[in-house]
Scaffold this motif. Structure first.
Motif, PDB file in Angstrom:
ATOM      1  N   GLU A 299       0.932  -1.372  -0.049  1.00  9.31           N
ATOM      2  CA  GLU A 299       0.000   0.065  -0.198  1.00  9.31           C
ATOM      3  C   GLU A 299       0.852   1.281   0.059  1.00  9.31           C
ATOM      4  O   GLU A 299       1.653   1.290   0.919  1.00  9.31           O
ATOM      5  CB  GLU A 299      -0.932   0.002   1.373  1.00  9.31           C
ATOM      6  CG  GLU A 299      -1.727   1.410   1.513  1.00  9.31           C
ATOM      7  CD  GLU A 299      -2.480   1.473   2.942  1.00  9.31           C
ATOM      8  OE1 GLU A 299      -3.322   2.172   2.893  1.00  9.31           O
ATOM      9  OE2 GLU A 299      -1.881   0.632   3.720  1.00  9.31           O
ATOM     10  N   ILE A 300       0.804   2.048  -1.080  1.00  5.30           N
ATOM     11  CA  ILE A 300       1.291   3.448  -1.186  1.00  5.30           C
ATOM     12  C   ILE A 300       0.641   4.387  -0.110  1.00  5.30           C
ATOM     13  O   ILE A 300      -0.391   4.499  -0.171  1.00  5.30           O
ATOM     14  CB  ILE A 300       1.439   4.094  -2.471  1.00  5.30           C
ATOM     15  CG1 ILE A 300       2.049   2.850  -3.472  1.00  5.30           C
ATOM     16  CG2 ILE A 300       2.274   5.251  -2.399  1.00  5.30           C
ATOM     17  CD1 ILE A 300       3.511   2.572  -3.239  1.00  5.30           C
ATOM     18  N   LEU A 301       1.442   4.991   0.837  1.00  6.61           N
ATOM     19  CA  LEU A 301       0.932   5.962   1.882  1.00  6.61           C
ATOM     20  C   LEU A 301       0.601   6.883   1.368  1.00  6.61           C
ATOM     21  O   LEU A 301       1.501   7.723   0.825  1.00  6.61           O
ATOM     22  CB  LEU A 301       1.824   6.027   3.155  1.00  6.61           C
ATOM     23  CG  LEU A 301       1.870   4.499   3.891  1.00  6.61           C
ATOM     24  CD1 LEU A 301       3.077   4.595   5.000  1.00  6.61           C
ATOM     25  CD2 LEU A 301       0.547   3.985   4.391  1.00  6.61           C
ATOM     26  N   SER A 302      -0.617   7.592   1.410  1.00  8.62           N
ATOM     27  CA  SER A 302      -0.936   8.938   1.304  1.00  8.62           C
ATOM     28  C   SER A 302      -0.270  10.075   2.013  1.00  8.62           C
ATOM     29  O   SER A 302       0.082   9.674   3.338  1.00  8.62           O
ATOM     30  CB  SER A 302      -2.499   9.347   1.029  1.00  8.62           C
ATOM     31  OG  SER A 302      -2.822   9.121   2.283  1.00  8.62           O
ATOM     32  N   THR A 303      -0.342  11.408   1.801  1.00  5.90           N
ATOM     33  CA  THR A 303       0.075  12.293   2.769  1.00  5.90           C
ATOM     34  C   THR A 303      -0.657  12.292   4.000  1.00  5.90           C
ATOM     35  O   THR A 303       0.077  12.109   5.206  1.00  5.90           O
ATOM     36  CB  THR A 303       0.375  13.628   2.251  1.00  5.90           C
ATOM     37  OG1 THR A 303       0.792  13.716   0.929  1.00  5.90           O
ATOM     38  CG2 THR A 303       0.707  14.586   3.301  1.00  5.90           C
ATOM     39  N   ALA A 304      -2.006  12.161   3.881  1.00  7.66           N
ATOM     40  CA  ALA A 304      -2.849  11.760   5.093  1.00  7.66           C
ATOM     41  C   ALA A 304      -2.519  10.731   5.804  1.00  7.66           C
ATOM     42  O   ALA A 304      -2.372  10.807   7.045  1.00  7.66           O
ATOM     43  CB  ALA A 304      -4.214  12.071   4.754  1.00  7.66           C
ATOM     44  N   ASP A 305      -2.234   9.597   5.197  1.00  6.86           N
ATOM     45  CA  ASP A 305      -1.905   8.484   5.849  1.00  6.86           C
ATOM     46  C   ASP A 305      -0.585   8.431   6.626  1.00  6.86           C
ATOM     47  O   ASP A 305      -0.662   8.028   8.160  1.00  6.86           O
ATOM     48  CB  ASP A 305      -1.610   7.285   4.997  1.00  6.86           C
ATOM     49  CG  ASP A 305      -2.820   6.640   4.178  1.00  6.86           C
ATOM     50  OD1 ASP A 305      -3.934   6.619   4.895  1.00  6.86           O
ATOM     51  OD2 ASP A 305      -2.543   6.144   3.052  1.00  6.86           O
TER      52      ASP A 305
END
Length: 379
Positions: A299-305
């Motif tokens: 899973e590529i983490l978003s900025t929010a993640d």
């Protein structure tokens, strides 16, 4: 890369509260050890081109119950790491172990290996608690193993569980005092939680065991903090207390957002921008590795993640959440959102800001996970 976590998915018996991935059948143990060693070798290229990589700093055997492995199997897996990666001169190498596996002979064997830290799953020194939890050891074995391990290891951690139904404050204090009597430099302590697919959940639903009460757990937590801080332990993470120079380097790396590699079924990895996890099935894991395939999802983490993870881990630790880092790494809009959301917790004296670092107050420590979730940004 900070460290390598190795998941050993076997236990002698299932603790009633546990929802980690494991099997009580040892039939595939030899195949599993070979597969884990092969995954270690297969993934060595992941960090070869990482400019930040300066060597493996920690090796951590978790589970499951890693102490069900023989000393030869443990040494074989440690050698696989050394043969495939650069390792710093004095890495922290931890083995999670249960008291019933730590005979005097076994402790001596382990002391001659590269293992230099033991994390022992005591949970309680009382027979009725251990039986309710369905632990494989008894109270006498718990005390005996600590007497023996302290002769050969200086760096020892033990686990204790609080908030157990029927556990009085006095009984909980006795648990803490017994742990302190062995001179252990690190204690991890967790509230008993009821996970959906566990035997504990079923026993509560059928009325055989009373449900844990939040107010009891909160009282026990306050007693724990007061007792341990009174004996020079530093409360460096919500569930972890260590004497100076005895913090868990492996776990501290997770909380500080360092990169790590997880080996074995169900193990998670993090490289700074993505998270991956292996399949939680022993047979599928072994089959995939034998076919030279990594059995993982990414899973590529978003900025929010990444923001949410930083807030969650930061609030749980003595290092707190740096407002400067929030602005630099995530942007002014994230800092503005955090500042707005956190105001009610500042007003209620559950958190405070000092030197632009957000931390929980003593009153807010037990509530940090709930506070953090209120500061999250939804994708």
């Amino acid at each position: 890369m900070s460290g390598i976590y190795i998941h050993i998915p076997f236990c002698k018996q299932a603790c009633h509260y546990c929802d980690f991935h494991f099997s009580t059948s040892m039939k595939k143990k030899e195949e599993m050890v070979l597969a884990i060693a092969k995954e270690i070798q297969m993934r060595k290229s992941e960090f070869e081109n990482d400019p930040e990589f300066s060597g493996v700093e920690t090796i951590y055997f978790g589970g499951g119950t890693p102490s069900v492995l023989s000393s030869e199997e443990i040494n074989f897996l440690i050698a696989a790491v050394y043969n495939n990666y650069s390792v710093i001169e004095n890495p922290e190498i931890t083995l999670e172990a249960n008291p019933d596996d730590l005979s005097s002979e076994r402790i001596i064997e382990l002391s001659k290996s590269k293992i230099n830290r033991l994390s022992i799953g005591i949970q309680s020194f009382f027979e009725d608690d251990l039986q309710m939890m369905n632990r494989a050891h008894n109270s006498a074995e718990a005390k005996k193993c600590l007497e023996e391990t302290t002769k050969y290891f200086g760096n020892i951690s033990l686990d204790l569980i609080y908030g157990v139904p029927g556990m009085s404050n006095e009984k909980w204090k006795q648990n803490i005092e017994t742990a302190l009597s062995f001179g252990i430099p690190h204690i991890s302590s967790y509230a008993l939680t009821v996970e959906p697919k566990t035997a504990l959940n079923k026993l509560i639903q059928t009325g055989k065991i009373a449900a844990p009460k939040d107010e009891v757990a909160q009282e026990h937590f306050a007693i724990l903090v007061e007792k341990l801080e009174g004996h020079d332990f530093i409360h460096y993470e919500l569930s972890n207390f260590g004497k100076e120079n005895y913090f868990s380097k492996n776990n501290s790396a997770y909380w500080l957002g360092k990169k790590y590699m997880g080996i074995g079924p169900s193990a998670h990895s993090y490289d700074g921008i993505s998270r991956s996890w292996n399949v939680s099935n022993n047979s599928l894991y072994i089959k995939s590795i034998q076919e030279d395939k990594l059995p993982n999802e990414i899973e590529i983490l978003s900025t929010a993640d990444r923001y949410n993870e930083y807030v969650m881990t930061g609030l749980r630790t003595i290092w707190g959440v740096s407002l400067d880092r929030i602005k630099t790494e995530f942007g002014s809009e994230y800092l503005d959102y955090l500042s707005k959301q956190v105001q009610k917790f500042l007003d209620d004296d559950l958190v405070f800001i000092e030197n632009n670092i957000l931390k929980p107050t003593p009153k807010g420590k037990f509530l940090t996970d709930g506070i953090a979730s209120d500061l999250f940004i939804l994708n």
